[in-house]
Enzyme design. Sequence first.
Site, PDB file in Angstrom:
ATOM      1  N   LYS A  52       0.655  -0.898  -0.311  1.00  0.00           N
ATOM      2  CA  LYS A  52       0.056   0.156  -0.368  1.00  0.00           C
ATOM      3  C   LYS A  52       0.898   1.521   0.182  1.00  0.00           C
ATOM      4  O   LYS A  52       0.641   2.538  -1.109  1.00  0.00           O
ATOM      5  CB  LYS A  52      -1.162   0.049   1.755  1.00  0.00           C
ATOM      6  N   ASN A  53       2.292   1.244   1.074  1.00  0.00           N
ATOM      7  CA  ASN A  53       2.803   2.770   1.395  1.00  0.00           C
ATOM      8  C   ASN A  53       3.723   3.116  -0.161  1.00  0.00           C
ATOM      9  O   ASN A  53       4.598   3.545  -0.284  1.00  0.00           O
ATOM     10  CB  ASN A  53       4.027   2.449   2.177  1.00  0.00           C
ATOM     11  N   ARG A  89       1.075  14.394  13.812  1.00  0.00           N
ATOM     12  CA  ARG A  89       1.074  14.084  11.799  1.00  0.00           C
ATOM     13  C   ARG A  89       1.148  14.979  11.173  1.00  0.00           C
ATOM     14  O   ARG A  89       0.230  16.157  10.290  1.00  0.00           O
ATOM     15  CB  ARG A  89      -0.345  13.269  10.760  1.00  0.00           C
ATOM     16  N   ARG A 125      -8.406  -0.524   4.521  1.00  0.00           N
ATOM     17  CA  ARG A 125      -8.040   0.460   3.938  1.00  0.00           C
ATOM     18  C   ARG A 125      -6.414   0.122   3.924  1.00  0.00           C
ATOM     19  O   ARG A 125      -5.209   0.432   2.396  1.00  0.00           O
ATOM     20  CB  ARG A 125      -7.142   1.652   5.731  1.00  0.00           C
ATOM     21  N   CYS A 131      -5.037  12.921  13.242  1.00  0.00           N
ATOM     22  CA  CYS A 131      -4.750  12.116  13.338  1.00  0.00           C
ATOM     23  C   CYS A 131      -5.122  10.807  14.492  1.00  0.00           C
ATOM     24  O   CYS A 131      -4.345  11.140  15.556  1.00  0.00           O
ATOM     25  CB  CYS A 131      -4.021  11.358  12.016  1.00  0.00           C
ATOM     26  N   ASP A 172       4.684   0.217  11.564  1.00  0.00           N
ATOM     27  CA  ASP A 172       3.376   0.138  11.615  1.00  0.00           C
ATOM     28  C   ASP A 172       3.115  -1.982  11.789  1.00  0.00           C
ATOM     29  O   ASP A 172       2.306  -2.280  11.345  1.00  0.00           O
ATOM     30  CB  ASP A 172       3.034   0.263   9.863  1.00  0.00           C
TER      31      ASP A 172
END
Length: 418
Positions: free
Chosen positions: A22-23, A121, A398, A116, A306
């Site tokens: 995803k990133n 962030r 997500r 967030c 993460d």
Amino acid sequence: MDKIAIRGGNVLQGDIKISGAKNAALPLMAAGLLTDKALELINIPDLSDVASMAELLTQLGVVVDKNSQGMRLCTKNLISTTAPYDVVRKMRASVLVLGPLVARAGEAHVSLPGGCAIGIRPIDLHLKGLEALGAKITLEDGYVNASAPQGLKGGDFTFPVVSVTGTENLLMAATLAQGETRLINAAREPEVADLAHCLNAMGAKISGIGTDTLIIEGVKSLEGATHQVIADRIETGTYAMAAALTGGHVRLLHGRLDLIPTVAPLLLQSGVSLEEEENALLIKAPSNRLQGVDMMTEPFPGFATDLQAQWMALMTLSDGASMITETIWENRFMHVPELCRMGANITVHGSSALVRGVKQLKGAPVMATDLRASVSLVLAGLVAEGETLINRVYHLDRGYERVEEKLRGCGADIERVR
Ligand code: UD1
């Protein structure tokens, strides 16, 4: 709202295909803005964040076509240079359009992301970096306005703290700047390298890829290219930990050890065996209990923030204790009270959490609070006695492609309920 129900206790056994990262996918999609030619991205994961980015790019004038291979992006003409609040609010990575828009159109208007769940962030470094490349930045009505009507100019920028999307934004912007740019203390995450390789395939001149100093010689224009998105190292680590936690034996197709250089040794220390096969990674849980191992999150090649919540879920059942220290995000222990409701023994002291291993977790209704926190609850649910019902699974969608299907394929008792 969808929920995930898991009846714990099944040992995971079988193959899991690791999706594209995803990133990596999100900045690669934003790179489509830099050229009027087609960019073909293969192995794009089917995720709601990817859909949000596609929606934003479409609003800007990008023609986005999904196909069986992945996605084709073509930006013949930009029709807007504004990333509105509605989109940025949903997905902070929308800020990745800022650099490419200023570079291509000489202007960009991007809503400030706002708060967030996992921390403040900020995007101050993205903005200071663009100023170092000659952009004029103003803040007005909650929007960042960046302009460089004569084009960006190469320059040096040193990141005071490592920023992944900050590096990616400046890297993309610098490809079309006049002259040389040096990004110092740049992020070394594999997703940054993946983006740099794709940009070079599009005709950019980037050197130092994979190091903390990226040197970019600006070019007049970029071409189209076809690029394969790298495997998701966070998904790899997550399923490796799921296998380990359930006493399982799982083959992660497309998994790579070099993408998890700090996670792999810690897994080994905790008793898990990892073996690299051709284009796969074989994970085997220890025959005895997992050992408690301390961990601290750091920018790559350190342990990924993460994967912190998943590591914590793993350590809840360890023999001994584990001190987990979070150095990237200031509010990233929201999974702690939920794991404790399932019987874990965890105490938080500032940015560290002490996990004392327990013999068994118990299923409970729990609440997902962010993307990675929610998957740590899935992991805990897989091994807990009885049923775990996870609320707010839109967080999971997500960033994890077909999570129930992948786990069910290895024997988990997991389903989505509406
Ligand atoms: C990216 C990842 C996210 C991951 C994070 C850290 C994407 C789409 N998201 O997020 O999953 O958790 O890296 O590995 O790739 N900071 C500033 N000013 C800035 C930017 C960042 O102070 O302008 C600080 C942040 O508050 C944080 C640290 O730098 O403490 C790292 O943030 P950063 O690497 O920028 O995270 P993201 O790129 O947003």
